[in-house]
Motif scaffolding. Structure first.
Motif, PDB file in Angstrom:
ATOM      1  N   LEU A 206       0.585  -1.121   0.404  1.00  0.00           N
ATOM      2  CA  LEU A 206       0.012  -0.231  -0.085  1.00  0.00           C
ATOM      3  C   LEU A 206       0.835   1.471  -0.332  1.00  0.00           C
ATOM      4  N   ARG A 210       0.033   3.787  -3.109  1.00  0.00           N
ATOM      5  CA  ARG A 210      -1.260   5.151  -3.629  1.00  0.00           C
ATOM      6  C   ARG A 210      -0.536   5.835  -3.636  1.00  0.00           C
ATOM      7  N   ASP A 256      -9.928  -4.101   9.540  1.00  0.00           N
ATOM      8  CA  ASP A 256      -9.278  -3.312   9.243  1.00  0.00           C
ATOM      9  C   ASP A 256      -8.255  -4.190   8.580  1.00  0.00           C
ATOM     10  N   THR A 260      -7.403  -6.447   2.659  1.00  0.00           N
ATOM     11  CA  THR A 260      -8.519  -5.713   1.253  1.00  0.00           C
ATOM     12  C   THR A 260      -8.102  -4.494   0.613  1.00  0.00           C
ATOM     13  N   SER A 261      -7.665  -3.593   1.403  1.00  0.00           N
ATOM     14  CA  SER A 261      -7.380  -2.448   0.644  1.00  0.00           C
ATOM     15  C   SER A 261      -6.190  -2.559  -0.601  1.00  0.00           C
TER      16      SER A 261
END
Length: 306
Positions: A206, A210, A256, A260-261
């Protein structure tokens, strides 16, 4: 058409690693780009495709030779040109591995588990079976007992058949009684699957990608070559983490969950760059019959639809 500095940095990072694992990157490219477009490519055009990513001609040829020796690829000679195609076994391996990458997020879980008991195997064979089942996401919940709450039956049966143990292990189905989110069940998951390390790896993914998503979203016209390079390295990084993910039901995962993110991020970048990447492949890659064929319809179902 401007080239994005963040993608150049990503490519430079990959090129600077030692050793560069050419075979692994070629597997990514075949699975992500070549397989949906017929599965065959001229070696010369593949060499040109890989050179900007730091793989010289010698490394590509050596890696292709090893993949052929290991049964992933087969070659056809047309004149002085060599064309490499996926073998039937190689195609099955690709489809099995890459199905996870593009599949939907967390199908609904019915509370059922698949268990494989290996008590009847000798110690050496039991270790081999355990390793292969762990590759499929199974956890060792008790001595000689491997279990998974959402096992892929085709993958499981295929693996047991390849190992010639389908008649020597006990495959049982069980159903959970009670809550799917109980504390003892969560504790079992924590003990049998190393989700903390996996979460850290997803967090690193991430953090790396990102900023690239933001840069791609802000660019009106993307360079096709950079689209291909980004897509290749995106899937290459994501694949290395995802294939260690046991793919547990959402109810058994920590709150969290970074996986998934990471999946949503990978999907969003992929959708933005896939058109440019496909254009670059069409412009640069050749088969014995000319340019690569158009992607198969299933290509456009990746990540729930491109």
């Amino acid at each position: 058409m401007n080239k994005l500095h963040c993608i150049e940095e990503l490519v430079d990072e990959f090129k600077s690693q030692r050793p560069i694992r050419g075979g692994s990157l070629i597997i990514t490219i075949y699975g992500d780009a070549i397989s949906p477009r017929g599965g065959t490519v001229w070696l010369g055009s593949l060499i040109k495709l890989l050179e900007p990513l730091g793989l010289n001609q010698r490394l590509v040829r050596t890696s292709i030779f090893r993949l052929t020796k290991d049964g992933w690829l087969t070659s056809t000679q047309v004149g002085r040109r060599s064309f490499y195609s996926l073998t039937d076994t190689g195609r099955r391996r690709f489809e099995s591995a890459f199905r996870r990458i593009y599949a939907e997020l967390y199908p609904e879980w019915d509370g059922k588990w698949d268990m494989v008991l290996t008590t009847q195997l000798d110690n050496e064979l039991r270790k081999v079976v355990k390793k292969e089942l762990e590759w499929l996401g199974f956890g060792n919940i008790a001595p000689s007992v491997m279990a998974h709450p959402m096992a892929d039956m085709n993958e499981l049966n295929g693996t047991l058949q390849e190992l010639c143990v389908q008649n020597d292990v006990i495959h049982m189905a069980s159903e959970l009684v009670g809550s799917q989110t109980s504390a003892p069940l969560k504790e079992l998951v924590h003990e049998c699957w190393n989700l903390e390390k996996l979460s850290q790896d997803y967090q690193e993914f991430l953090q790396r990608f990102r900023p690239i998503l933001r840069a791609v979203e802000a660019e009106q016209e993307l360079d096709p070559e950079q689209c291909f390079q980004l897509r290749t390295l995106l899937i290459h990084h994501y694949r290395r983490v995802l294939l260690r993910d046991p793919q547990l039901p959402e109810k058994l995962l920590p709150a969290d969950w970074a996986g998934t993110s990471a999946r949503v991020l990978c999907r969003n970048i992929y959708r933005l760059i896939q058109k440019g990447a496909e254009q670059y492949l069409s412009d640069t890659q050749e088969t014995a019959d000319g340019p690569l064929p158009e992607p198969a319809p299933r290509f456009y179902t990746r990540f729930g639809g491109l």
